[in-house]
Every structure is written in structure tokens, then in C-alpha cells.
Design an enzyme around this catalytic site. Structure first.
Site, mmCIF file in Angstrom:
data_model
loop_
_atom_site.group_PDB
_atom_site.id
_atom_site.type_symbol
_atom_site.label_atom_id
_atom_site.label_comp_id
_atom_site.label_asym_id
_atom_site.label_seq_id
_atom_site.Cartn_x
_atom_site.Cartn_y
_atom_site.Cartn_z
ATOM 1 N N TYR A 87 0.830 -1.206 0.000
ATOM 2 C CA TYR A 87 0.000 0.000 0.000
ATOM 3 C C TYR A 87 0.865 1.256 0.000
ATOM 4 C CZ TYR A 87 -3.286 3.572 1.544
ATOM 5 O OH TYR A 87 -4.031 4.726 1.638
ATOM 6 N N LYS A 91 1.734 4.084 -3.099
ATOM 7 C CA LYS A 91 1.548 5.521 -2.889
ATOM 8 C C LYS A 91 2.846 6.269 -3.205
ATOM 9 C CE LYS A 91 -2.729 5.583 -1.538
ATOM 10 N NZ LYS A 91 -3.774 6.234 -2.367
#
Length: 346
Positions: A87, A91
């Protein structure tokens, strides 16, 4: 005509697992990016995933095996590049790509909200879709399935859970686009609450206990679930020790009995082995947030709020000031009831 600004909804955890005040800049991430082959993730990472997927398909692997294998690969690749999980890694990829394209005169800003919760007021209080991080905890807790948790109770809320309502995030994005139109600023905004209106996870657990003691979840047999206060593991070491004694060793014993008895307990063994692996994977995945010791500075975001209040009459309609949140009232009367109504009871 005003040239629109591109706003990326990023993640503050690209800063690495820092302690103390974390500034609204790209210093930490830039150091790591410099160690990476330039933009190799656009080719290399995709190729690795495709190769692994083709390999699994050739082996006629089940959907569950494919899913778990790719999850493990994602964690492995993220850690290789210096990020704790896929995750945060993805990003970071987004920020790198934006920085790259900014050389083509692409105006952009980056908003880094921590984990987002249900609406504070718009379109109505408590609206939420799906499970957030803390919502998974709420769901398991109210059903009596969660009695222990890997968390430092004194960890501040930006790191783990109810840090900023989703409508405040949306408002901050709209305001940033308007205020920074025709600019190529590359400003980073931490849209959270840990600096100006912090909440400790200990308080969140207390609010959960108070709520479900007063309004218990009713199971399929129409019996109310009696909840207890959650016990916590403050370190990974204590968590691993507990899991080893309480689960891993008994599971090894079951494996031996299953082998001696001619696979008589195979289904039971597979079931509990799957649960144990899932618990360990989830603990490792969320460890960077649950044991996080940083506080996100929001000076840029505060300046954005000031500009909005001073220069736009519609400012009151685009509130993203976390200091107005009474956390106990919000969690007890807005977030938990909203999550139950819009997600869990459906």
C-alpha cells in the site's frame, strides 16, 4: 482561464517509520527513491507480477493460493525498496511519477491523509462504505471475536484509525485545487489530526467498550454479545511469543496427530493453519501503523485553511479543521452507528 492543479491523494506513511514530528516534505521518500533504479517499477515490478502469475496458472494453482502468493510477493517487493507494505509502496510510486511529470510543467499538489473514517457532516454524519482499518476491529470486537490486539494503546489516532473524516478529506482536495490553480507548487499537505487534535488508541478502545456494553451486538441466535476490554500487545516480540505458545505449538501437535491418524484431522488442521497464517500476515501488514510513533506536522494544511477562511466566503462549507471534532461524541454517536448501519447490518 485557470489551469487546474492535479491533486494526488497520497499517504503520509511514505515518510518511513519515523519517531517525533514528521514534516510536510518529501525528504524521507526522496532518499529512498534515489536508491531505486529510476522508474524501474513501471517495467520490472509489472514483469515480476506477470511472471509469477503465469507460473501459478501453469501449476493450476487455486484462486486462494494465487491471491496469497501475490500478497506475499507484494510485501517482499515493497520491503526490498524500503517500504513496509505494498500500500505504502504504491503511494510512493504515485508521488515519484508526479514529480517526474512535473518537469513537463504539470501543476500538482499532494495530499497525505492518514487512514480515513466516516463522514463528519456531509452528505450526512456517519456515511461510510466498506471496511476501514478500525472498522475491521470494530466488527470483530462487537461480535466477540477480538479479545487481543497488537497495538500500543498510547499511539495517537493518526497512525491507526479514526484520524480524519472522509468529507474533510474531500473538502481539503477541493480547496487545494482552487487555491493552487495556475500554480506548479508541488506542496505536500498532511490532512490529519495527530498534531492539533490527537486521539490515542486507548481512548478508541474505551469508546468501543462503552458503546457495545450499552448497545450489544445480537448474534444469529438473538443473544446479545457480552464484550470485554481488549488486552494489548505493545511489541511484536510479545505478540509473537503469545502466538507461538497459544497457537503455533498446539497446531504443530495437531499436525503430528493428523499424520499419525492417517489425515483424520486434515480439514481441522487446514482450517486453523489458514487462520494462523492470516493473523500473522495481518499483524505484519499493519505493524507499521499500529506501533507508529510519529506525529504528522500540518503547517501547510493550516496555511491552506487560513487562506480559505480569509479569501473565500464559502469557506464554512468546506470545513477540514480537525480541531472541531469531539472524538468521543464522533466515535460514539457518529462513526460506530454509521458503520453498523451502512456496512455491518446490510
Amino acid at each position: 482561464m485557470a489551469r487546474p492543479t492535479t491533486v494526488e491523494r497520497a499517504c503520509p506513511y511514505v515518510c518511513d517509520e519515523k519517531v517525533g514530528l514528521i514534516l510536510e516534505d518529501s525528504t524521507s521518500m526522496s532518499k529512498r527513491v534515489k536508491k531505486m533504479p529510476r522508474f524501474d517499477f513501471e517495467v520490472v515490478e509489472k514483469s515480476l507480477v506477470n511472471e509469477k502469475l503465469n507460473e501459478l496458472n501453469t501449476q493450476d494453482a487455486s484462486k486462494e493460493v494465487i491471491t496469497n502468493t501475490l500478497k506475499d510477493l507484494g510485501i517482499e517487493r515493497a520491503k526490498l525498496h524500503g517500504w513496509p507494505n505494498p500500500y505504502v509502496f504504491t503511494k510512493a510510486m504515485g508521488e515519484v511519477l508526479l514529480s517526474h511529470h512535473s518537469k513537463n510543467n504539470l501543476p500538482f499538489d499532494i495530499l497525505r491523509p492518514p487512514i480515513i473514517s466516516s463522514t463528519y457532516s456531509e452528505p450526512f454524519p456517519g456515511w461510510v462504505q466498506g471496511y476501514g482499518t478500525v472498522d475491521s476491529v470494530i466488527a470483530a470486537y462487537c461480535k466477540g471475536k477480538l479479545t487481543r490486539l497488537l497495538i500500543d494503546p498510547m499511539t495517537i489516532g493518526d497512525m491507526v484509525s479514526l484520524s480524519i473524516p472522509v468529507d474533510m478529506v474531500v473538502n481539503s482536495i477541493i480547496v487545494a485545487i482552487v487555491v493552487n490553480a495556475n500554480k506548479s507548487s508541488g506542496i505536500i499537505y498532511h490532512v490529519g489530526s495527530s498534531l492539533r487534535n490527537p486521539i490515542k488508541f486507548y481512548d478508541i478502545l474505551s469508546f468501543m467498550f462503552k458503546y457495545f456494553t450499552k448497545f450489544p451486538w445480537v448474534n444469529n441466535d438473538e443473544k446479545p454479545i457480552v464484550v470485554r476490554k481488549i488486552s494489548t500487545f505493545k511489541t511484536m516480540a510479545t505478540f509473537h511469543m503469545y502466538m507461538k505458545i497459544r497457537h503455533s505449538l498446539p497446531l504443530k501437535g495437531l499436525k503430528l496427530v493428523n499424520k499419525v491418524s492417517g489425515q483424520s484431522f486434515q480439514d481441522v488442521y487446514v482450517k486453523y493453519n489458514r487462520k494462523l497464517r492470516l493473523a500473522m500476515r495481518m499483524a505484519e501488514l499493519y505493524r507499521p501503523y499500529l506501533l507508529f510513533k510519529g506525529i504528522f506536522d500540518d503547517n501547510n494544511t493550516e496555511e491552506l485553511r487560513k487562506i480559505t477562511k480569509e479569501g473565500y466566503i464559502e469557506a464554512k462549507d468546506f470545513n477540514f479543521d480537525p480541531t472541531c471534532i469531539d472524538w468521543e461524541d464522533y466515535i460514539m454517536n457518529t462513526h460506530i452507528p454509521g458503520f453498523l448501519k451502512h456496512v455491518l447490518i446490510k
